[in-house]
Design a protein around this motif. Structure first.
Motif, PDB file in Angstrom:
ATOM      1  N   CYS A  10       0.848  -1.184   0.000  1.00 47.40           N
ATOM      2  CA  CYS A  10       0.000   0.000   0.000  1.00 47.40           C
ATOM      3  C   CYS A  10       0.888   1.240   0.000  1.00 47.40           C
ATOM      4  CB  CYS A  10      -0.948  -0.011   1.198  1.00 47.40           C
ATOM      5  SG  CYS A  10      -0.138   0.094   2.803  1.00 47.40           S
ATOM      6  N   ARG A  11       0.246   2.397   0.027  1.00 53.88           N
ATOM      7  CA  ARG A  11       0.987   3.654  -0.051  1.00 53.88           C
ATOM      8  C   ARG A  11       1.516   4.085   1.302  1.00 53.88           C
ATOM      9  NH1 ARG A  11      -1.764   9.340  -2.153  1.00 53.88           N
ATOM     10  NH2 ARG A  11       0.049  10.713  -1.771  1.00 53.88           N
ATOM     11  N   ASP A  23      -8.026   3.668  27.702  1.00 54.52           N
ATOM     12  CA  ASP A  23      -8.808   4.908  27.718  1.00 54.52           C
ATOM     13  C   ASP A  23      -8.511   5.801  26.517  1.00 54.52           C
ATOM     14  OD1 ASP A  23      -9.971   4.125  30.099  1.00 54.52           O
ATOM     15  OD2 ASP A  23      -8.496   5.178  31.347  1.00 54.52           O
ATOM     16  N   ASN A  24      -7.382   5.555  25.860  1.00 56.99           N
ATOM     17  CA  ASN A  24      -7.005   6.397  24.723  1.00 56.99           C
ATOM     18  C   ASN A  24      -7.309   5.756  23.376  1.00 56.99           C
ATOM     19  OD1 ASN A  24      -5.955   8.814  25.818  1.00 56.99           O
ATOM     20  ND2 ASN A  24      -4.071   7.759  26.423  1.00 56.99           N
ATOM     21  N   VAL A  25      -7.621   4.435  23.353  1.00 57.39           N
ATOM     22  CA  VAL A  25      -7.714   3.715  22.083  1.00 57.39           C
ATOM     23  C   VAL A  25      -8.757   4.328  21.158  1.00 57.39           C
ATOM     24  CG1 VAL A  25      -8.478   1.538  21.046  1.00 57.39           C
ATOM     25  CG2 VAL A  25      -6.789   1.529  22.888  1.00 57.39           C
ATOM     26  N   ASP A  26      -9.955   4.598  21.660  1.00 57.34           N
ATOM     27  CA  ASP A  26     -11.014   5.086  20.782  1.00 57.34           C
ATOM     28  C   ASP A  26     -10.634   6.408  20.111  1.00 57.34           C
ATOM     29  OD1 ASP A  26     -12.458   2.884  21.493  1.00 57.34           O
ATOM     30  OD2 ASP A  26     -13.722   3.919  22.963  1.00 57.34           O
ATOM     31  N   GLY A  27     -10.160   7.358  20.901  1.00 57.13           N
ATOM     32  CA  GLY A  27      -9.756   8.638  20.320  1.00 57.13           C
ATOM     33  C   GLY A  27      -8.577   8.482  19.374  1.00 57.13           C
ATOM     34  N   LEU A  28      -7.643   7.623  19.738  1.00 61.45           N
ATOM     35  CA  LEU A  28      -6.464   7.392  18.892  1.00 61.45           C
ATOM     36  C   LEU A  28      -6.868   6.857  17.525  1.00 61.45           C
ATOM     37  CD1 LEU A  28      -3.359   6.926  18.467  1.00 61.45           C
ATOM     38  CD2 LEU A  28      -3.703   4.674  19.495  1.00 61.45           C
ATOM     39  N   VAL A  29      -7.692   5.812  17.494  1.00 65.34           N
ATOM     40  CA  VAL A  29      -8.047   5.195  16.219  1.00 65.34           C
ATOM     41  C   VAL A  29      -8.901   6.137  15.385  1.00 65.34           C
ATOM     42  CG1 VAL A  29      -9.249   3.253  15.148  1.00 65.34           C
ATOM     43  CG2 VAL A  29      -7.851   2.885  17.190  1.00 65.34           C
ATOM     44  N   GLU A  30      -9.872   6.797  16.010  1.00 64.84           N
ATOM     45  CA  GLU A  30     -10.733   7.718  15.262  1.00 64.84           C
ATOM     46  C   GLU A  30      -9.916   8.814  14.592  1.00 64.84           C
ATOM     47  OE1 GLU A  30     -13.673   9.280  17.832  1.00 64.84           O
ATOM     48  OE2 GLU A  30     -14.922   7.472  17.856  1.00 64.84           O
ATOM     49  N   ARG A  31      -9.030   9.438  15.357  1.00 62.96           N
ATOM     50  CA  ARG A  31      -8.260  10.556  14.808  1.00 62.96           C
ATOM     51  C   ARG A  31      -7.251  10.081  13.761  1.00 62.96           C
ATOM     52  NH1 ARG A  31      -6.186  14.079  19.839  1.00 62.96           N
ATOM     53  NH2 ARG A  31      -5.223  15.234  18.096  1.00 62.96           N
ATOM     54  N   THR A  32      -6.658   8.894  13.983  1.00 64.62           N
ATOM     55  CA  THR A  32      -5.674   8.395  13.016  1.00 64.62           C
ATOM     56  C   THR A  32      -6.348   8.004  11.706  1.00 64.62           C
ATOM     57  OG1 THR A  32      -4.313   7.556  14.836  1.00 64.62           O
ATOM     58  CG2 THR A  32      -3.829   6.720  12.639  1.00 64.62           C
ATOM     59  N   LEU A  33      -7.493   7.323  11.783  1.00 60.29           N
ATOM     60  CA  LEU A  33      -8.220   6.991  10.559  1.00 60.29           C
ATOM     61  C   LEU A  33      -8.655   8.253   9.824  1.00 60.29           C
ATOM     62  CD1 LEU A  33     -10.452   3.953  11.638  1.00 60.29           C
ATOM     63  CD2 LEU A  33      -8.342   3.923  10.295  1.00 60.29           C
ATOM     64  N   GLU A  41      -8.096   3.629   0.288  1.00 62.73           N
ATOM     65  CA  GLU A  41      -7.743   2.228   0.519  1.00 62.73           C
ATOM     66  C   GLU A  41      -6.248   1.981   0.414  1.00 62.73           C
ATOM     67  OE1 GLU A  41      -9.784  -0.254   1.536  1.00 62.73           O
ATOM     68  OE2 GLU A  41     -11.170   1.434   1.785  1.00 62.73           O
ATOM     69  N   GLU A  42      -5.471   3.027   0.136  1.00 57.14           N
ATOM     70  CA  GLU A  42      -4.020   2.867   0.012  1.00 57.14           C
ATOM     71  C   GLU A  42      -3.303   3.105   1.336  1.00 57.14           C
ATOM     72  OE1 GLU A  42      -2.351   3.941  -4.170  1.00 57.14           O
ATOM     73  OE2 GLU A  42      -3.559   5.640  -3.485  1.00 57.14           O
ATOM     74  N   ALA A  43      -4.026   3.052   2.443  1.00 60.93           N
ATOM     75  CA  ALA A  43      -3.425   3.276   3.756  1.00 60.93           C
ATOM     76  C   ALA A  43      -3.847   2.165   4.702  1.00 60.93           C
ATOM     77  CB  ALA A  43      -3.832   4.638   4.313  1.00 60.93           C
ATOM     78  N   GLU A  44      -2.968   1.878   5.683  1.00 59.34           N
ATOM     79  CA  GLU A  44      -3.277   0.894   6.714  1.00 59.34           C
ATOM     80  C   GLU A  44      -2.774   1.403   8.054  1.00 59.34           C
ATOM     81  OE1 GLU A  44      -1.243  -2.758   5.796  1.00 59.34           O
ATOM     82  OE2 GLU A  44       0.753  -1.883   6.069  1.00 59.34           O
ATOM     83  N   LEU A  45      -3.453   0.975   9.116  1.00 60.84           N
ATOM     84  CA  LEU A  45      -3.082   1.317  10.482  1.00 60.84           C
ATOM     85  C   LEU A  45      -2.726   0.023  11.208  1.00 60.84           C
ATOM     86  CD1 LEU A  45      -2.865   3.131  12.991  1.00 60.84           C
ATOM     87  CD2 LEU A  45      -5.349   2.917  13.261  1.00 60.84           C
TER      88      LEU A  45
END
Length: 650
Positions: A10-11, A23-33, A41-45
């Motif tokens: 991917c890119r 406690d940080n996971v939800d905010g972390l994933v939302e903001r990173t996505l 679709e050229e990105a992955e986390l």
């Protein structure tokens, strides 16, 4: 852990190590996505759980269930530290640009595109420098000390050693994975792989939830990793300090001796003892530092296997359509054991090294003087590139198996290797075990297939790459390349043709092998047959055989092999090159007898045909051609050149 498909490239890959950050996971994933939205679709986390004891892993997996095409999760066995977790993320990633950041949200994920832009513009390594840093006084003091001495220790000209927000090109990531150190300080590894560094300033805020995992002890461990794993300069400083103390102590001893001789001090004994103590202490420090330097050098040459171990991994489902939710260990590069010998093994090893995919170890055979004169040395090439060499003894011994287990190999490639690998060894290769065989399987399974093909007068042979199974040369075929055998070919010329074809086929097939993207086909057992090992004595000519059979033997064991021969002891004659006269009615000749036929010196064979020697070598002499050859054969006129039989049967 079962093997799964490799993720399609991917890119952009973003890697985030987390430890007890529920406690940080939800905010972390939302903001990173959200930051990755421009790349579609050229990105992955890739989220790496570093042995969390709270609900972090469960929350990560819930996010992965929702975004399986964009999110991958790697769970480590225990807590290994942030830098080791980053390496695990590197192995699971596939992006052309790779960005790492902390999971505490003190650095905003919205800055990710800035790092990607710099990497895509050609910078191999981009490092974040935190502006307006928010941290406690004690941690700030230790961090500042580390940042002051860090550039001198590691040679990395960074202003912020504690910031994990960085961007890497794929080339640098692959180089780091090849180094594979047990005490990794990723910035130092990356800088030495990239050779250049660009820094960009990023915001730094206080934590929204959770507590910092980098306490005083963690910072101390980071400093040790930096000092020991990245540079020899602290050891050089220690050697210098020891030598200075040794020099000062020696000077005091000299002054004490002078004082005793000339009585210019009241207590020369105390002065001498102080000097002697200092000299001994300085000597001990210097010697200890030198020994440590040698140990460091051995460590750099014999880097151990992958670290840390991965308990489970849930890769992204991007790029291959639907696939099972198998827990797989994702690695960018296989941990390859190369079992290799002769010129083809050398060529394959050279290609792997030059392409940045060097094996983690090379198994080969002890080389005789004859081997070294005939073929380039596999063991010497591996040693020059600091690749551990395993010289073949018993490949079924517990010690050999334990070595491979410790190396954590997951792929095996055998190239002209003479040992049969047992099932216990093949079972270690979770990503496959492959053999490069010099014939068009299923024909000519076994030893010396090229020599046997020449001996039997075949007009075609080739190269086969196949999966290895417990029965030698019987595994499913991955790829093949046919090679014509011309009338003028002998063992030397055909070896060269096969070597070139083998390397070409390997270059074409290797990307599929390393990515698991191939479809093997079973061998047709009805066409399979075996050939056995040949010895120098098998080169003895049976003159009762046909002229074509004798010439085929000459071709089959020509240089670099021992050669076809006739006679015994001092009367032994090797025939290196020859042509034939077909049988002529009325003039069969006696097998093995030298005479003139059709204005040429010939040797009669059993079918009435004649062998025409082109190059021969009497025992203890140089090879003879032309007039020297004719003079030698004339001395045998009407006499048998041998009288011995055997060796030509097919």
């Amino acid at each position: 852990m079962p093997q799964g498909d490799s993720a399609a490239p991917c890119r952009v890959s973003v890697i985030v190590p987390v430890l007890n950050e529920a406690d940080n996971v939800d905010g972390l994933v939302e903001r990173t996505l959200g930051a990755l939205d421009p790349y579609g679709e050229e990105a992955e986390l890739i989220l790496v759980d570093d042995g969390s004891t709270d609900a972090t892993l469960d929350r990560l997996l819930r996010w992965r269930e929702r975004y399986a095409s964009k999110i991958g999760v790697v769970a480590l066995k225990g807590n290994h530290g942030q830098h080791a977790a980053i390496l695990a993320g590197f192995r699971a990633s596939s992006g052309a640009s790779v960005v790492t950041l902390d999971g505490d949200l003190q650095n905003p994920p919205e800055e990710i595109p800035r790092f990607v832009d710099r990497v895509e513009s050609g910078c191999d390594l981009v490092s974040g420098s935190r502006a307006g840093r928010v941290e406690g006084i004690r941690r700030f003091a230790v961090s500042r000390l580390l940042h002051l001495v860090g550039p001198w220790i590691s040679g990395v000209p960074a202003h912020d050693y504690g910031c994990m927000f960085r961007g890497y090109s794929r080339r640098v990531v692959e180089q780091i994975l090849r180094i594979d150190s047990r005490s990794p300080y990723v910035p130092a590894l990356a800088f030495h792989a990239a050779g250049s560094l660009e820094e960009i300033e990023i915001p730094h805020t206080d934590r929204l939830a959770g507590v910092s995992k980098y306490n005083f002890r963690g910072l101390a461990r980071l400093a040790i990793d930096l000092s020991i794993g990245s540079s020899r300069r602290p050891l050089h400083l220690l050697v210098g300090t020891g030598l200075v103390i040794l020099g000062a102590g020696t000077s005091l001893v000299a002054v004490a001796l002078l004082a005793a001789l000339f009585a210019f001090t009241a207590d020369p004994l105390s002065l001498g003892l102080a000097g002697l103590s200092a000299a001994m202490a300085g000597g001990i420090i210097a010697v200890q530092a030198v020994l440590t330097l040698y140990a460091f050098r051995l460590y750099r040459q014999l880097r151990p296997g992958p670290f840390p171990q991965i308990a489970d991994a849930w890769p992204t489902r991007r790029g291959r359509g639907s696939r099972s939710d198998a827990r797989v260990e994702c690695r960018a590069e296989p941990r390859l054991l190369l079992c290799a010998f002769r010129e083809v093994g050398h060529a394959v090893l050279r290609h792997l090294i030059d392409s940045g995919a060097a094996p983690i170890a090379v198994a080969t055979h002890p080389e005789t003087d004859e081997d070294r004169s005939a073929w380039p040395s596999v063991s010497e090439l591996a040693a020059r590139h600091h690749i551990p060499v395993l010289l073949s003894g018993r490949v079924d011994s517990p010690g050999f198996l334990r070595t491979l287990i410790d190396l954590e190999i997951d792929m095996i490639l055998s190239v002209y290797y003479r040992r049969i690998l047992p099932a216990a060894v093949l079972g270690l290769a979770s990503r496959g075990a492959f053999n490069l065989h010099p014939s068009l399987l299923p024909a000519y399974r076994g030893r010396a297939p090229m020599n046997w093909a020449l001996l039997r007068g075949e007009t075609e042979t080739g190269i086969t790459i196949h999966e290895m199974v417990e029965s030698p040369d019987a595994g499913p075929i991955v790829s093949q390349l046919p090679i014509p055998i011309e009338e003028r070919d002998d063992a030397g010329t055909l070896s060269a043709k096969l070597a070139g074809a083998a390397l070409d086929l390997f270059k074409d097939t290797w990307p599929d092998l390393r990515g698991g993207d191939y479809t093997p086909r079973p061998q047709d057992e009805s066409k399979a047959f075996w050939v056995g090992k040949r010895t120098p004595e098998d080169g003895r000519i049976d003159w009762s055989s046909s002229a074509r059979e004798v010439r085929n033997l000459v071709r089959a064991v020509a240089r670099p092999f021992p050669g076809a021969f006739s006679g015994n002891g001092r009367d032994r004659v090797k025939i290196w090159r020859a042509s034939i006269l077909e049988p002529m009615p009325g003039n069969p000749g006696r097998p093995g007898v030298v005479d003139r036929c059709d204005s040429q010196w010939t040797i009669a064979c059993g079918d009435g045909g004649r062998l025409i020697p082109i190059e021969i070598q009497p025992e203890g002499q140089i090879p003879l051609e032309g007039e020297q050859l004719e003079t030698f054969l004339a001395s045998y006129e009407t006499r048998s050149i041998s009288g011995a039989t055997g060796g030509c049967s097919t």
